[in-house]
Enzyme design. Structure first.
Site, PDB file in Angstrom:
ATOM      1  N   CYS A  18       0.833  -1.205   0.000  1.00 38.02           N
ATOM      2  CA  CYS A  18       0.000   0.000   0.000  1.00 38.02           C
ATOM      3  C   CYS A  18       0.865   1.252   0.000  1.00 38.02           C
ATOM      4  CB  CYS A  18      -0.928  -0.002   1.215  1.00 38.02           C
ATOM      5  SG  CYS A  18      -1.954   1.474   1.353  1.00 38.02           S
ATOM      6  N   CYS A  34      -5.176  -2.526   6.964  1.00 43.29           N
ATOM      7  CA  CYS A  34      -5.989  -1.331   6.744  1.00 43.29           C
ATOM      8  C   CYS A  34      -7.398  -1.626   6.258  1.00 43.29           C
ATOM      9  CB  CYS A  34      -5.272  -0.387   5.784  1.00 43.29           C
ATOM     10  SG  CYS A  34      -4.536  -1.192   4.355  1.00 43.29           S
TER      11      CYS A  34
END
Length: 371
Positions: free
Chosen positions: A105, A205
């Site tokens: 990410c 996340c």
């Protein structure tokens, strides 16, 4: 801290609604930057889920931007995230490995899609609330940007940033790298941020606080199979190899099985030690220091080096998981996209799919994916 009226250019701060990115925005404004706060939405599904905090995080970020007095914008990177991060996450789990999506990410979203968006907004830099530092050194080939560990080693996040490159580091500011977390919270309280005591986010996340097995079960087929000891004794049934990671102790479902005992007569804990995808077998062992859980060396692929080239063979430190102390090792070979490490002391539960990250003192050199 006094305000600096001298303008230093436009910087876009990734604001998550948490205390770290909030203080980052405030610090940069005090230093004289023209600050734009940008909230990134990276996950589209389950917005109404009891586990999802995206809406509240957006409100928190907007409120902080208003208090600090900076421009605030919103961008949706959900499509990019699913394509570049989540799809790879599922591929890795399907292959029996345990990926770290936060590493991907950072490389693909927070320091690529976000950086591109910020440049389109006319920014000279981006900034995040990560605990890390950037140092620029002069070399015969010109300036080179180094990624350094944070001053607060309990919060250092260089492990998650090891795939950043020279272009990304040249455009990135990490204002919290020289601060301790206690100082960040103190600043937040002093300037009246409503999120000064907000709990740090944990977990992957896009999963948030929801049970991991519950989440993964929606995307990957689960095929139960036998749990065996190294001797071949069946001690249970697993729910699908994707749900287990090497070194896992809780949730194995073999607690009542007799085996090795401690001196006080209690049974030693069981740990997931190996996966046999071809036979759909999960192997478990008893005892934290069982030989099957220890590795004197590792191989890694998909190498990414911050300097743009691999370091020379020699002695370094390495982490095979976040917040692990650097383990003394030797880089034996680093050619192409692969490298090998040999450790001075065997490492516990070295897990395929996780990142092996190399350090030279406080300098993060890069790393690769353990195979």
């Amino acid at each position: 801290m006094p305000s600096n009226p001298t303008r230093k250019g436009r910087v876009v701060v990734g604001m998550s609604g948490g205390v770290d990115s909030s203080v980052t925005a405030w610090l940069l404004k005090q230093q004289g930057y023209e600050v734009v706060g940008l909230f990134m939405k990276n996950w589209e599904d389950d917005d109404d889920s009891e586990y999802c905090s995206t809406r509240q995080d957006l409100l928190d970020a907007a409120s902080v931007a208003d208090l600090v007095g900076v421009e605030f914008e919103y961008v949706n990177f959900a499509a990019e995230y699913k394509d570049r991060v989540f799809a790879e996450f599922l591929r890795e789990y399907s292959a029996g490995r345990t990926p770290n999506p936060d590493v991907l990410c950072n490389a693909e979203i927070k320091f690529k899609a976000f950086l591109d968006h910020a440049m389109a907004l006319g920014a000279e830099h981006i900034a995040t609330g990560h605990y890390a530092r950037v140092r620029t050194v002069e070399t015969p080939a010109g300036p080179r940007h180094q990624l350094l560990k944070a001053l607060d080693d309990t919060k250092d996040q260089s492990y998650f940033l090891h795939r950043l490159n020279q272009v990304q580091l040249a455009r990135t500011l990490f204002p919290l790298g020289e601060l301790r977390k206690t100082e960040v919270r103190r600043i937040a309280h002093e300037i009246g941020l409503h999120n000064a005591a907000k709990k740090d986010s944990t977990g992957i996340c896009f999963i948030g606080e929801r049970p991991f097995r519950e989440f993964l079960n929606r995307y990957l087929p689960s095929e139960p199979g036998p749990i065996l000891t190294p001797e071949g004794q069946r001690v249970g049934t697993h729910h699908g190899l994707s749900f287990y990671t090497l070194g896992q102790r809780k949730g194995l479902g073999v607690g009542g099985v007799k085996g090795r005992q401690r001196d006080d007569g209690t049974a030693e804990a069981w740990y997931a030690a190996r996966k046999d995808l071809a036979r759909n077998v999960l192997y478990v062992v008893q005892g934290h220091d069982h030989p099957w859980l220890l590795s004197a060396q590792l191989q890694a692929q998909d190498a990414s080096w911050i300097a743009g080239e691999p370091p020379a063979a020699g002695a370094y430190g390495a982490k095979t998981r976040y917040r692990q102390a650097d383990a003394a090792c030797r880089l034996d070979q680093a050619g192409g996209e692969r490298f090998a490490l040999a450790f001075e002391q065997a490492q516990w539960a070295v897990t395929p799919g996780q990142s092996a990250v190399l350090y030279d003192g406080e300098v993060c050199l890069g790393g690769g994916i353990i195979i």
